[in-house]
Design a protein around this motif. Structure first.
Motif, PDB file in Angstrom:
ATOM      1  N   ALA A   9       0.348  -3.974   4.528  1.00 38.94           N
ATOM      2  CA  ALA A   9       1.266  -2.911   4.107  1.00 38.94           C
ATOM      3  C   ALA A   9       1.958  -2.281   5.312  1.00 38.94           C
ATOM      4  O   ALA A   9       3.156  -1.951   5.256  1.00 38.94           O
ATOM      5  CB  ALA A   9       0.504  -1.851   3.313  1.00 38.94           C
ATOM      6  N   LEU A  47       3.805  -7.109   0.703  1.00 33.35           N
ATOM      7  CA  LEU A  47       3.315  -6.120  -0.259  1.00 33.35           C
ATOM      8  C   LEU A  47       2.744  -6.772  -1.509  1.00 33.35           C
ATOM      9  O   LEU A  47       1.828  -6.231  -2.138  1.00 33.35           O
ATOM     10  CB  LEU A  47       4.444  -5.152  -0.623  1.00 33.35           C
ATOM     11  CG  LEU A  47       4.725  -4.058   0.412  1.00 33.35           C
ATOM     12  CD1 LEU A  47       5.954  -3.259   0.020  1.00 33.35           C
ATOM     13  CD2 LEU A  47       3.516  -3.131   0.554  1.00 33.35           C
ATOM     14  N   SER A  99      -0.872  -5.649  -2.555  1.00 35.24           N
ATOM     15  CA  SER A  99      -1.104  -4.971  -3.837  1.00 35.24           C
ATOM     16  C   SER A  99      -1.995  -5.776  -4.772  1.00 35.24           C
ATOM     17  O   SER A  99      -2.516  -5.234  -5.756  1.00 35.24           O
ATOM     18  CB  SER A  99       0.230  -4.681  -4.523  1.00 35.24           C
ATOM     19  OG  SER A  99       0.927  -5.887  -4.810  1.00 35.24           O
ATOM     20  N   HIS A 122       0.158   0.597  -2.493  1.00 38.64           N
ATOM     21  CA  HIS A 122       0.796  -0.686  -2.180  1.00 38.64           C
ATOM     22  C   HIS A 122       1.620  -1.180  -3.365  1.00 38.64           C
ATOM     23  O   HIS A 122       2.742  -1.659  -3.197  1.00 38.64           O
ATOM     24  CB  HIS A 122      -0.257  -1.739  -1.822  1.00 38.64           C
ATOM     25  CG  HIS A 122      -1.136  -1.372  -0.671  1.00 38.64           C
ATOM     26  ND1 HIS A 122      -0.737  -0.530   0.339  1.00 38.64           N
ATOM     27  CD2 HIS A 122      -2.432  -1.743  -0.372  1.00 38.64           C
ATOM     28  CE1 HIS A 122      -1.724  -0.387   1.211  1.00 38.64           C
ATOM     29  NE2 HIS A 122      -2.752  -1.113   0.810  1.00 38.64           N
ATOM     30  N   ASN A 158       4.783   0.947  -3.705  1.00 42.11           N
ATOM     31  CA  ASN A 158       5.757   0.580  -2.673  1.00 42.11           C
ATOM     32  C   ASN A 158       6.414  -0.761  -2.980  1.00 42.11           C
ATOM     33  O   ASN A 158       7.618  -0.951  -2.730  1.00 42.11           O
ATOM     34  CB  ASN A 158       5.071   0.527  -1.310  1.00 42.11           C
ATOM     35  CG  ASN A 158       4.679   1.904  -0.811  1.00 42.11           C
ATOM     36  OD1 ASN A 158       5.188   2.913  -1.283  1.00 42.11           O
ATOM     37  ND2 ASN A 158       3.766   1.953   0.154  1.00 42.11           N
TER      38      ASN A 158
END
Length: 480
Positions: free
Chosen positions: A46, A65, A69, A85, A88
């Motif tokens: 991240a 990401l 995530s 995460h 984002n």
């Protein structure tokens, strides 16, 4: 041991290679230390993604990401990180032009946030807020309104400061739905809330995604603030934002109105330097709108205003005004009037301003066929300007054309800009890749390659072009 702060420091120095090297080494170190696809590894991914976003490499940031995530948290801190995460990722997908996937990612993330935080926790409010932004990008304006309304209610329940940013989001959504923007009771609240609303609205405007929509929002906010005499110290910033948005939205009349208000605002405060800057901006806006008489009026006004500026700054302002005015006169075919102004602009102590005036004079003389005088002025410009200055690149190109006996390539303004951009970016690209750059009639950049590029080369090409366009834009603003 190096940290992610070392990568950011390298990026700030302009050393992109070192920045990425440090970040990727940190990802590899986290993989070895914590294990593949663990929370520690996800956090490093991240951080790398944030750096990639700053470098303009959205595709690789999204890939990082996605991997981050997908890692499930094992305790409260790592679950919170996992949810961050994912949020984002969704936000970045929306920015990158994939709103459908963004909404899907954020909806799934919101379900997990509700389960982890509860329905009335600010952590859920953040998820609703991001989802509303993505829904707006998708064009689902009513759903976006519902999500943002719920987010604001959550934040208000906790008197959370994010309620102000959500109010700015709701105002934009209302415009997208075809309604007037509303700012709730914020404008009747504490001064700090009003100021934060102004800043939140400006941050949304600075993203530049929907300039016409945000012009509506910021214009309404300025009107309401003026009516209530609130946050007057931020009026200049709002008017500047309105002018920039109007330019992006191709609304010359709105741009001129905003700059006229800005000029009047500075005059009322007796801020001579700021008012002079606004006057030069008015001249440029009128020129862009092809209002010749109005442009000349503003340049004459700017020259007169220099007399109210005192100290060394007066000479700098005079040079800048003479250069801008002279350039404009040359551009509209009044070179006999413009050349003397450019000559006068070179009489300034500041080396960079002198070099820019010498560059402008040299180019104008070259276009008039006065090669000997042009060569002299362009040579002087290069002695005055930093090597990386955009005008230095222009001077090099024109001086080379004089000495080689070739055409300078300024048959049109866009052609000259394209060739200057090529000069800026070519050293940072693989040899044998870029053939030429052109701006079409709509001002869109067209890129011609000498060979098929790899995916990595395409990504690098667009990053370099974005940086080059930023430098070129700065140089154009400096010359005007």
């Amino acid at each position: 041991m190096q940290t992610i702060q070392d990568a950011w420091a390298a990026l700030q120095r302009g050393d992109r290679v070192q920045a990425e090297l440090v970040a990727t080494q940190l990802v590899q170190s986290a993989r070895v230390t914590f294990g593949e696809d663990t929370p520690g590894h996800a956090n490093a991914l991240a951080e790398w993604a944030s750096l990639l976003v700053a470098m303009g490499d959205l595709n690789r940031a999204i890939a990082a990401l996605r991997q981050a995530s997908a890692v499930r948290g094992t305790d409260d801190p790592s679950v919170r990180a996992e949810l961050t995460h994912a949020m984002n990722l969704g936000e970045l997908l929306a920015v990158a032009g994939s709103p459908e996937e963004a909404v899907a990612v954020l909806e799934e993330g919101l379900v997990r946030r509700r389960a982890f935080y509860g329905p009335h926790h600010p952590g859920t409010g953040y998820g609703l807020q991001s989802l509303a932004d993505a829904q707006m990008a998708l064009g689902a304006f009513d759903k976006a309104y519902a999500s943002a309304t719920e987010a604001r209610a959550v934040f208000e329940e906790h008197d959370h400061p994010e309620r102000i940013a959500t109010t700015a989001l709701l105002a934009e959504i209302q415009v997208a739905r075809g309604f007037e923007p509303e700012f709730g009771d914020v404008l009747q609240g504490p001064h700090d809330d009003v100021v934060n609303l102004v800043r939140a609205s400006q941050r949304r405007a600075d993203r530049g995604r929907h300039p016409r929509r945000m012009l509506h929002v910021v214009t309404a906010l300025h009107r309401d603030l003026q009516a209530s005499d609130r946050a007057l110290e931020h009026r200049a910033g709002l008017l500047t934002t309105m002018s920039n948005l109007a330019r992006l939205a191709s609304d010359p009349e709105a741009r001129l109105r905003a700059l006229q208000l800005l000029q009047a605002h500075y005059d009322a405060l007796d801020l001579a330097v700021n008012a002079h800057e606004a006057t030069l901006a008015l001249a440029l806006a009128a020129s862009d709108a092809n209002q010749l008489d109005t442009t000349e009026h503003h340049y004459q006004d700017a020259l007169e205003r220099v007399s109210s500026i005192h100290g060394l700054l007066a000479a700098d302002r005079r040079s800048q005004t003479l250069r801008n005015f002279g350039l404009w006169l040359v551009e509209v075919g009044r070179g006999d009037e413009g050349i003397p102004l450019l000559e006068a602009a070179t009489d300034v102590a500041d080396a960079v301003l002198r070099g820019r005036a010498q560059c402008a004079l040299g180019v104008a003389l070259q276009h008039r066929g006065e090669a000997e005088r042009a060569e002299r002025e362009l040579t002087r410009a290069l002695e005055s300007l930093p090597p990386a200055d955009a005008d230095s690149l222009v001077a090099h190109r024109h001086l080379g054309a004089i000495r080689d006996g070739t055409h300078c390539g300024c048959g049109t303004r866009s052609q000259g800009l394209a060739e200057t951009l090529f000069t800026i970016v070519a050293p940072d690209l693989p040899k044998g890749l870029l053939d030429r750059l052109e701006f079409d009639e709509q001002g869109q950049l067209q890129v011609q390659l000498l060979r098929q590029a790899t995916d990595d080369e395409i990504g690098h090409l667009w990053r370099v072009l974005r940086q080059g366009l930023a430098r070129l834009s700065q140089g154009v603003r400096n010359r005007r």
